[in-house]
Design a protein around this motif. Sequence first.
Motif, PDB file in Angstrom:
ATOM      1  N   VAL A 120       7.746 -17.901 -44.990  1.00  0.00           N
ATOM      2  CA  VAL A 120       7.670 -19.359 -44.885  1.00  0.00           C
ATOM      3  C   VAL A 120       6.247 -19.826 -44.575  1.00  0.00           C
ATOM      4  N   SER A 121       5.966 -21.084 -44.943  1.00  0.00           N
ATOM      5  CA  SER A 121       4.621 -21.641 -44.744  1.00  0.00           C
ATOM      6  C   SER A 121       4.422 -22.182 -43.334  1.00  0.00           C
ATOM      7  N   ARG A 122       5.537 -22.354 -42.605  1.00  0.00           N
ATOM      8  CA  ARG A 122       5.517 -22.877 -41.243  1.00  0.00           C
ATOM      9  C   ARG A 122       5.155 -24.361 -41.172  1.00  0.00           C
ATOM     10  N   VAL A 123       5.544 -25.091 -42.217  1.00  0.00           N
ATOM     11  CA  VAL A 123       5.345 -26.541 -42.264  1.00  0.00           C
ATOM     12  C   VAL A 123       6.656 -27.202 -42.669  1.00  0.00           C
ATOM     13  N   GLY A 124       7.205 -28.012 -41.775  1.00  0.00           N
ATOM     14  CA  GLY A 124       8.420 -28.757 -42.097  1.00  0.00           C
ATOM     15  C   GLY A 124       9.687 -27.913 -42.056  1.00  0.00           C
ATOM     16  N   LEU A 125      10.752 -28.470 -42.661  1.00  0.00           N
ATOM     17  CA  LEU A 125      12.046 -27.792 -42.731  1.00  0.00           C
ATOM     18  C   LEU A 125      12.052 -26.890 -43.965  1.00  0.00           C
ATOM     19  N   GLU A 126      12.190 -25.590 -43.738  1.00  0.00           N
ATOM     20  CA  GLU A 126      12.142 -24.623 -44.833  1.00  0.00           C
ATOM     21  C   GLU A 126      13.414 -23.781 -44.838  1.00  0.00           C
ATOM     22  N   MET A 127      13.831 -23.433 -46.041  1.00  0.00           N
ATOM     23  CA  MET A 127      15.034 -22.632 -46.226  1.00  0.00           C
ATOM     24  C   MET A 127      14.698 -21.382 -47.032  1.00  0.00           C
ATOM     25  N   VAL A 128      15.361 -20.295 -46.685  1.00  0.00           N
ATOM     26  CA  VAL A 128      15.253 -19.048 -47.441  1.00  0.00           C
ATOM     27  C   VAL A 128      16.647 -18.699 -47.953  1.00  0.00           C
ATOM     28  N   ILE A 129      16.724 -18.340 -49.230  1.00  0.00           N
ATOM     29  CA  ILE A 129      17.969 -17.843 -49.819  1.00  0.00           C
ATOM     30  C   ILE A 129      17.700 -16.463 -50.403  1.00  0.00           C
ATOM     31  N   THR A 130      18.514 -15.485 -50.025  1.00  0.00           N
ATOM     32  CA  THR A 130      18.389 -14.149 -50.587  1.00  0.00           C
ATOM     33  C   THR A 130      19.526 -13.923 -51.581  1.00  0.00           C
ATOM     34  N   LEU A 131      19.147 -13.458 -52.746  1.00  0.00           N
ATOM     35  CA  LEU A 131      20.101 -13.204 -53.829  1.00  0.00           C
ATOM     36  C   LEU A 131      20.148 -11.703 -54.073  1.00  0.00           C
ATOM     37  N   GLY A 132      21.113 -11.052 -53.457  1.00  0.00           N
ATOM     38  CA  GLY A 132      21.247  -9.612 -53.580  1.00  0.00           C
ATOM     39  C   GLY A 132      22.702  -9.231 -53.745  1.00  0.00           C
ATOM     40  N   THR A 133      23.135  -8.230 -52.990  1.00  0.00           N
ATOM     41  CA  THR A 133      24.548  -7.854 -53.016  1.00  0.00           C
ATOM     42  C   THR A 133      25.410  -9.061 -52.682  1.00  0.00           C
ATOM     43  N   GLY A 134      24.946  -9.832 -51.713  1.00  0.00           N
ATOM     44  CA  GLY A 134      25.609 -11.074 -51.353  1.00  0.00           C
ATOM     45  C   GLY A 134      24.634 -12.237 -51.417  1.00  0.00           C
ATOM     46  N   PHE A 135      24.935 -13.287 -50.660  1.00  0.00           N
ATOM     47  CA  PHE A 135      24.147 -14.527 -50.650  1.00  0.00           C
ATOM     48  C   PHE A 135      23.753 -14.800 -49.205  1.00  0.00           C
ATOM     49  N   GLY A 136      22.436 -14.738 -48.920  1.00  0.00           N
ATOM     50  CA  GLY A 136      21.977 -14.935 -47.549  1.00  0.00           C
ATOM     51  C   GLY A 136      21.150 -16.190 -47.410  1.00  0.00           C
ATOM     52  N   THR A 137      21.144 -16.769 -46.218  1.00  0.00           N
ATOM     53  CA  THR A 137      20.366 -17.985 -45.968  1.00  0.00           C
ATOM     54  C   THR A 137      19.721 -17.935 -44.588  1.00  0.00           C
ATOM     55  N   ALA A 138      18.606 -18.653 -44.454  1.00  0.00           N
ATOM     56  CA  ALA A 138      17.945 -18.822 -43.160  1.00  0.00           C
ATOM     57  C   ALA A 138      17.241 -20.168 -43.168  1.00  0.00           C
ATOM     58  N   LEU A 139      17.093 -20.752 -41.988  1.00  0.00           N
ATOM     59  CA  LEU A 139      16.451 -22.057 -41.832  1.00  0.00           C
ATOM     60  C   LEU A 139      15.352 -21.994 -40.774  1.00  0.00           C
ATOM     61  N   PHE A 140      14.250 -22.733 -41.029  1.00  0.00           N
ATOM     62  CA  PHE A 140      13.096 -22.741 -40.144  1.00  0.00           C
ATOM     63  C   PHE A 140      12.574 -24.168 -40.014  1.00  0.00           C
ATOM     64  N   MET A 141      12.142 -24.517 -38.813  1.00  0.00           N
ATOM     65  CA  MET A 141      11.480 -25.791 -38.601  1.00  0.00           C
ATOM     66  C   MET A 141      10.083 -25.522 -38.070  1.00  0.00           C
ATOM     67  N   ASP A 142       9.064 -25.871 -38.859  1.00  0.00           N
ATOM     68  CA  ASP A 142       7.669 -25.602 -38.508  1.00  0.00           C
ATOM     69  C   ASP A 142       7.464 -24.151 -38.082  1.00  0.00           C
ATOM     70  N   GLY A 143       8.131 -23.256 -38.796  1.00  0.00           N
ATOM     71  CA  GLY A 143       7.971 -21.825 -38.564  1.00  0.00           C
ATOM     72  C   GLY A 143       8.871 -21.231 -37.511  1.00  0.00           C
ATOM     73  N   LYS A 144       9.596 -22.059 -36.757  1.00  0.00           N
ATOM     74  CA  LYS A 144      10.503 -21.553 -35.733  1.00  0.00           C
ATOM     75  C   LYS A 144      11.870 -21.263 -36.348  1.00  0.00           C
ATOM     76  N   LEU A 145      12.370 -20.066 -36.078  1.00  0.00           N
ATOM     77  CA  LEU A 145      13.674 -19.662 -36.575  1.00  0.00           C
ATOM     78  C   LEU A 145      14.771 -20.494 -35.910  1.00  0.00           C
ATOM     79  N   LEU A 146      15.624 -21.113 -36.721  1.00  0.00           N
ATOM     80  CA  LEU A 146      16.739 -21.911 -36.212  1.00  0.00           C
ATOM     81  C   LEU A 146      17.988 -21.039 -36.107  1.00  0.00           C
ATOM     82  N   PRO A 147      18.959 -21.443 -35.283  1.00  0.00           N
ATOM     83  CA  PRO A 147      20.197 -20.658 -35.169  1.00  0.00           C
ATOM     84  C   PRO A 147      20.802 -20.373 -36.538  1.00  0.00           C
ATOM     85  N   HIS A 148      21.249 -19.139 -36.710  1.00  0.00           N
ATOM     86  CA  HIS A 148      21.729 -18.697 -38.018  1.00  0.00           C
ATOM     87  C   HIS A 148      23.092 -19.314 -38.348  1.00  0.00           C
TER      88      HIS A 148
END
Length: 247
Positions: A120-148
């Motif tokens: 992540v760039s550590r600017v604003g609200l950012e989302m990560v989606i992983t496309l693998g065996t399953g479907f994963g997600t993560a959320l960050f606000m200004d680089g801080k990891l938010l509750p999963h």
Amino acid sequence: MKSDPKERYLAIDIGGSHIKSTILNMDGEMQIEYQKITTPKNATPDQVIESIATLIKDFSEYDKISIGFPGFIKNGVVQTAPNLNNKAFKNFNLSQAIASKFNKPVRLVNDADMQGLGVVSRVGLEMVITLGTGFGTALFMDGKLLPHLELAHLPVRKGMDYDDFIGDKALEADGLEKWNAKLKEVLETFSAVINYDSLFLSGGNAKKINFDLDKNIKLVGNRDGIKGGMFLWKEEDGYCVRTVNPI
């Protein structure tokens, strides 16, 4: 948390198909070649730990262990492992087992969370989606990891969640064109629901995307994400991340 500038981190990415690992320095640079081993089918905790031991047996010295795991983690304890042996992993304290096995402090989070810390760039609200065996997600606000949030298990069709809808089994059953059409629908849905500033797509199936992405969406690789194993130790020890020491 004050860190030794010479600290080295063993970063482990546990996936439904492979377990990947390397050693990182304080700048997130790989100190040894990125290695991987096949994840045993329907893997139990013991099988995963032994696979890690086999994978890293010739690795150089390290000080701390970072682990990304494909499921929901609460205070270092696995709650779900939908693409491994879900029943065997339920309420299993994987972080403590690994800390004791390798005699090092451990931080264990969802695999998309660790990937995200690396990309992540550590600017604003950012989302990560992983496309693998399953479907994963993560959320960050200004680089801080938010509750999963296990968004993979939201219902998307009757009797079907996002893991079922867009994971490996769906790709195999639907074929590339239909899978891409479904993925486009998924991205539109999450853009509207999350209203992220930036989205990062990772995982083995991200390279199979055949449509143009919005300007605020970026493709990243697993090798980019594994450096999250260093950033994981820069997070505050608390709700989202907890240090577990050997017993």
